[in-house]
Design a protein around this motif. Structure first.
Motif: not given
Length: 299
Positions: A128-141, A145-147, A158-161, A273-279
């Motif tokens: 899925r491609i979107g702007n940064t805020q859209e990808i953050i929201s998709a990861v939160q929901r 699996d990751a962004g 979110l876990d942000v690396q 950055y690589r982002i993923a849900h903490r779980s």
């Protein structure tokens, strides 16, 4: 454990569809069994999870606090089922749902995905491609699996690396007056130009604001466009200049439609950055796909 995955699945379905009847159709299950499972879950937790408004169920504050954890648990179990044979211990082809902000999705990840599929041809990747805020929201929901994103992420859940460093360059048409001038472009000359920028919420826009504006002190004129491709084409047509990721302009530089300006600015770069849900549990395939960009021999 007294709480079952089935109860959590039913709880999430009711939360998403607003009634036990609609949830039962989605699972599928009988309406009476769906209502019973919800009642058992609420009994185990010692609290109600929904406000009853006629036949409609609306999450109360307790239900809202449970929803994220329930989704995370279900997602992790689904990941296990996708990646491993049930009861046989044999590995199955991975199914990866990836989110990527625009520049990374268009110019970096396709090569990464191709490299993974050369060694894992049965792996499936959806991006899925979107702007940064859209990808953050998709990861939160947990829609992905990751962004990988181009701008900072301030979401506490979110876990942000750090994932890599991206060089930013100032580009113009070869026919632009700054490109024809043999002198290094001064700060004053840059400030006076029309700058082509992305929309608010874009990682590229936030990066430009963070690394460029402190030196320029603002733009005399700017034009907002909704994609990096649109900005590249507009710059090539002579509408203005832009600050973009170096990886996004290689094609038009090679064709001679863009040129990188020599300026009085210091080197410009941004953190990726690589982002993923903490779980989130990473599968071996997802781990390989999202190895730090610094280790990529193609960069």
């Amino acid at each position: 454990m007294k709480i079952t995955l089935r109860q959590l699945q039913i709880f999430v379905a009711i939360a998403e569809h607003g009634s036990t009847t609609a949830a039962a159709e989605q699972i599928p299950l009988s309406q009476s069994a769906t209502s019973a499972a919800l009642a058992e879950l609420e009994l185990l937790l010692g609290t109600s999870l929904f406000d009853r408004i006629g036949k409609r169920l609306s999450l109360n504050e307790t239900g809202r606090s449970l929803l994220e954890a329930a989704r995370g648990t279900i997602n992790n179990v689904q990941e296990i089922e996708r990646n491993f044979g049930m009861g046989e211990g044999r590995s199955l082809p991975a199914w990866i749902r990836l989110g990527a902000s625009t520049t990374l999705g268009n110019y970096v990840m396709p090569e990464r995905i191709a490299k993974l599929l050369r060694t894992e041809p049965l792996t499936q990747v959806q991006m899925r491609i979107g702007n940064t805020q859209e990808i953050i929201s998709a990861v939160q929901r947990l829609d992905v699996d990751a962004g990988v994103i181009e701008g900072p992420c301030h979401a506490d859940d979110l876990d942000v690396q750090p994932w890599g460093i991206d060089e930013l360059v100032v580009v113009a048409s070869p026919e632009h007056k700054l490109a024809r001038d043999s002198q290094r472009c001064s700060i004053e000359a840059l400030r006076a130009q029309r700058w082509l920028v992305r929309e608010a919420g874009s990682g590229t826009r936030e990066s430009v604001d963070n690394v460029l504006l402190p030196h320029l002190g603002g733009f005399s004129s700017s034009m907002q466009l909704g994609s990096t491709e649109a900005i590249k084409q507009a710059v090539g047509a002579g509408l203005g200049i832009a600050c973009l990721s170096s990886c996004s302009v290689q094609d038009l530089l090679a064709l001679g439609r863009l040129t990188v300006l020599t300026t009085a600015l210091p080197p410009l770069e941004r953190m990726l950055y690589r982002i993923a849900h903490r779980s989130k549990c990473f599968s071996p395939s997802l781990t390989r796909l999202l190895e730090p960009l610094m280790s990529d021999s193609t960069r």
